[in-house]
Design a protein around this motif. Sequence first.
Motif, mmCIF file in Angstrom:
data_model
loop_
_atom_site.group_PDB
_atom_site.id
_atom_site.type_symbol
_atom_site.label_atom_id
_atom_site.label_comp_id
_atom_site.label_asym_id
_atom_site.label_seq_id
_atom_site.Cartn_x
_atom_site.Cartn_y
_atom_site.Cartn_z
ATOM 1 N N GLY A 65 13.134 35.313 62.649
ATOM 2 C CA GLY A 65 12.973 34.520 61.430
ATOM 3 C C GLY A 65 11.515 34.235 61.124
ATOM 4 O O GLY A 65 11.091 34.288 59.967
ATOM 5 N N VAL A 66 10.727 33.947 62.174
ATOM 6 C CA VAL A 66 9.286 33.721 61.974
ATOM 7 C C VAL A 66 8.619 34.980 61.445
ATOM 8 O O VAL A 66 7.800 34.931 60.519
ATOM 9 C CB VAL A 66 8.635 33.279 63.304
ATOM 10 N N TYR A 67 8.990 36.118 62.010
ATOM 11 C CA TYR A 67 8.387 37.384 61.561
ATOM 12 C C TYR A 67 8.735 37.660 60.101
ATOM 13 O O TYR A 67 7.859 38.040 59.309
ATOM 14 C CB TYR A 67 8.882 38.526 62.446
ATOM 15 N N LEU A 68 9.987 37.475 59.740
ATOM 16 C CA LEU A 68 10.397 37.749 58.358
ATOM 17 C C LEU A 68 9.699 36.819 57.370
ATOM 18 O O LEU A 68 9.365 37.218 56.253
ATOM 19 C CB LEU A 68 11.922 37.593 58.230
ATOM 20 N N SER A 69 9.483 35.577 57.790
ATOM 21 C CA SER A 69 8.875 34.607 56.878
ATOM 22 C C SER A 69 7.361 34.748 56.794
ATOM 23 O O SER A 69 6.786 34.698 55.713
ATOM 24 C CB SER A 69 9.239 33.183 57.321
ATOM 25 N N GLU A 70 6.716 34.917 57.947
ATOM 26 C CA GLU A 70 5.253 34.901 57.980
ATOM 27 C C GLU A 70 4.628 36.268 57.777
ATOM 28 O O GLU A 70 3.457 36.365 57.410
ATOM 29 C CB GLU A 70 4.792 34.323 59.327
ATOM 30 N N PHE A 71 5.376 37.336 58.062
ATOM 31 C CA PHE A 71 4.805 38.673 57.951
ATOM 32 C C PHE A 71 5.686 39.573 57.085
ATOM 33 O O PHE A 71 5.720 40.792 57.270
ATOM 34 C CB PHE A 71 4.641 39.296 59.354
ATOM 35 N N GLY B 257 7.431 41.257 53.505
ATOM 36 C CA GLY B 257 6.865 41.998 52.383
ATOM 37 C C GLY B 257 6.844 43.499 52.598
ATOM 38 O O GLY B 257 6.818 44.264 51.637
ATOM 39 N N SER B 258 6.845 43.924 53.870
ATOM 40 C CA SER B 258 6.828 45.360 54.136
ATOM 41 C C SER B 258 8.246 45.928 54.055
ATOM 42 O O SER B 258 9.241 45.195 54.019
ATOM 43 C CB SER B 258 6.246 45.627 55.526
ATOM 44 N N THR B 259 8.323 47.234 54.031
ATOM 45 C CA THR B 259 9.630 47.906 54.000
ATOM 46 C C THR B 259 10.439 47.584 55.254
ATOM 47 O O THR B 259 11.657 47.405 55.203
ATOM 48 C CB THR B 259 9.435 49.428 53.878
ATOM 49 N N PHE B 260 9.730 47.483 56.387
ATOM 50 C CA PHE B 260 10.415 47.203 57.646
ATOM 51 C C PHE B 260 11.097 45.828 57.615
ATOM 52 O O PHE B 260 12.246 45.685 58.034
ATOM 53 C CB PHE B 260 9.415 47.257 58.798
ATOM 54 N N THR B 261 10.380 44.820 57.098
ATOM 55 C CA THR B 261 10.978 43.479 57.047
ATOM 56 C C THR B 261 12.172 43.439 56.081
ATOM 57 O O THR B 261 13.134 42.714 56.327
ATOM 58 C CB THR B 261 9.939 42.442 56.608
ATOM 59 N N LYS B 262 12.079 44.211 55.015
ATOM 60 C CA LYS B 262 13.221 44.270 54.095
ATOM 61 C C LYS B 262 14.434 44.881 54.773
ATOM 62 O O LYS B 262 15.574 44.440 54.565
ATOM 63 C CB LYS B 262 12.843 45.069 52.843
ATOM 64 N N ILE B 263 14.184 45.916 55.595
ATOM 65 C CA ILE B 263 15.293 46.546 56.330
ATOM 66 C C ILE B 263 15.889 45.561 57.334
ATOM 67 O O ILE B 263 17.118 45.454 57.477
ATOM 68 C CB ILE B 263 14.798 47.823 57.044
ATOM 69 N N VAL B 264 15.004 44.807 58.034
ATOM 70 C CA VAL B 264 15.490 43.825 59.019
ATOM 71 C C VAL B 264 16.298 42.733 58.318
ATOM 72 O O VAL B 264 17.379 42.338 58.791
ATOM 73 C CB VAL B 264 14.298 43.208 59.782
ATOM 74 N N ARG B 265 15.804 42.251 57.183
ATOM 75 C CA ARG B 265 16.515 41.204 56.446
ATOM 76 C C ARG B 265 17.869 41.705 55.949
ATOM 77 O O ARG B 265 18.885 41.001 56.067
ATOM 78 C CB ARG B 265 15.663 40.739 55.272
ATOM 79 N N PHE B 266 17.895 42.913 55.432
ATOM 80 C CA PHE B 266 19.157 43.490 54.960
ATOM 81 C C PHE B 266 20.129 43.686 56.132
ATOM 82 O O PHE B 266 21.339 43.410 56.004
ATOM 83 C CB PHE B 266 18.888 44.826 54.267
ATOM 84 N N SER B 267 19.600 44.122 57.276
ATOM 85 C CA SER B 267 20.461 44.314 58.454
ATOM 86 C C SER B 267 21.066 42.997 58.916
ATOM 87 O O SER B 267 22.242 42.933 59.298
ATOM 88 C CB SER B 267 19.655 44.954 59.593
ATOM 89 N N ALA B 268 20.243 41.922 58.879
ATOM 90 C CA ALA B 268 20.757 40.605 59.278
ATOM 91 C C ALA B 268 21.867 40.143 58.340
ATOM 92 O O ALA B 268 22.876 39.579 58.782
ATOM 93 C CB ALA B 268 19.616 39.595 59.298
ATOM 94 N N ASP B 269 21.688 40.394 57.042
ATOM 95 C CA ASP B 269 22.731 40.012 56.078
ATOM 96 C C ASP B 269 24.013 40.797 56.311
ATOM 97 O O ASP B 269 25.118 40.241 56.218
ATOM 98 C CB ASP B 269 22.222 40.242 54.647
ATOM 99 N N VAL B 270 23.858 42.088 56.624
ATOM 100 C CA VAL B 270 25.042 42.917 56.882
ATOM 101 C C VAL B 270 25.741 42.464 58.159
ATOM 102 O O VAL B 270 26.978 42.359 58.223
ATOM 103 C CB VAL B 270 24.659 44.408 56.974
ATOM 104 N N MET B 271 24.935 42.169 59.191
ATOM 105 C CA MET B 271 25.519 41.739 60.476
ATOM 106 C C MET B 271 26.301 40.438 60.340
ATOM 107 O O MET B 271 27.307 40.237 61.029
ATOM 108 C CB MET B 271 24.413 41.557 61.516
#
Length: 279
Positions: A89-95, A97-111
Motif C-alpha cells: 500500500g505504501v508503494y502504490l501510494s508513494e511511488f 503512477g507507473s505501469t507496474f503500480t497500475k498492474i499491482v493495483r488492478f491485481s489487488a482489485d481482482v484478488m
Amino acid sequence: MDSYRRRRYIDKIARGACIVALLLALTPLVSLLIYVASKGLGGISLEFFTELPKPVGELGGGFANAIIGTLVLVGIATAISLPLGVLAGVYLSEFGGSTFTKIVRFSADVMSGVPSIAVGVFIYTLIVVAMRQFSAFAGGLALSIIMLPTITRTTEELIRLVPNSLREAGLALGMPKWRVIVRIVLRTGAPGIVTGVMLAIARAAGETAPLLFTALNNRFWSISLAKPIASLPVQIYTYAVSPFEDWHKQAWTAALVLVVMVLVLNIGARIITYTRGGN
C-alpha cells in the motif's frame, strides 16, 4: 414560497427514503444476531470453551481446540499479510503512477473478488500436495491471500489522505523520504490502516471454504503448523450437517461465538478510529 415548500417537501421525502433504506439494511443483520443468539446462548458454558469435542454418540464436549485453532490460523495469516499489505500500500501510494503500480493495483482489485474456495484449491495444489498433508500453515497462507488485497488497498487509500504539506514539512527539515514515510505518513494514517487490518481479520476468521482444502480439521489439541488444525468455521460446518441434535446445538453456540468475535473486531476498529480522530 411555492418553490421553497416544494424543496422542503422533497427533502422530507428523501430523508424518509433514507431512513427506510437504513431500516431495510439493518433488518437482516439484527435478525441474524437475534436468531443466532436465541439458538446459541443456551449452549454457552465453561465446558464449551475449555473441553475438546466428545466422540460420536457422547453428549457434551466443547470447542476449545477450534477456538485456539482459529486464533492460530488468523495469527499466521496476519503475520504474513500485514507487512506485505502495508508495504504494498505504501508503494502504490508513494511511488504510484507507473505501469507496474497500475498492474499491482488492478491485481489487488481482482484478488479481492476471487472466490475464497478458489484460493483454497490454489493453496491445496501448491502447498498441501507438496507437503502431502493438510496443515495449519497452508490454512494460514490461504487466509493471508484473502486478507492481502483488503490491507493493501486500505493502506493505499488511507495514506493518500495524508496531506502533502506534512510530507513537504518533513522533507524541508532534511528528513530522507523513507523516514518521512515511516515517521509521518504511516503514523498519521495508522488509525485507518488498523481499521482495515481488523476488517480483513474479521473476514478471514469467518472463512470456511479455503480451510476445507488446506487446514482441514482436527478433533484433538494441535497447534503444530505442519499438521491439520481445528477451526470454528469448519467445525461449525461439520456439526451442522451431522445427524445429531446435540451437535446441532453446539454448532449454533459456536456460530454465536464466531459472530461475537467478528463483532468485537469491528467494534474495536471503530473505537480505535474514533479515539485517534478518524471517522
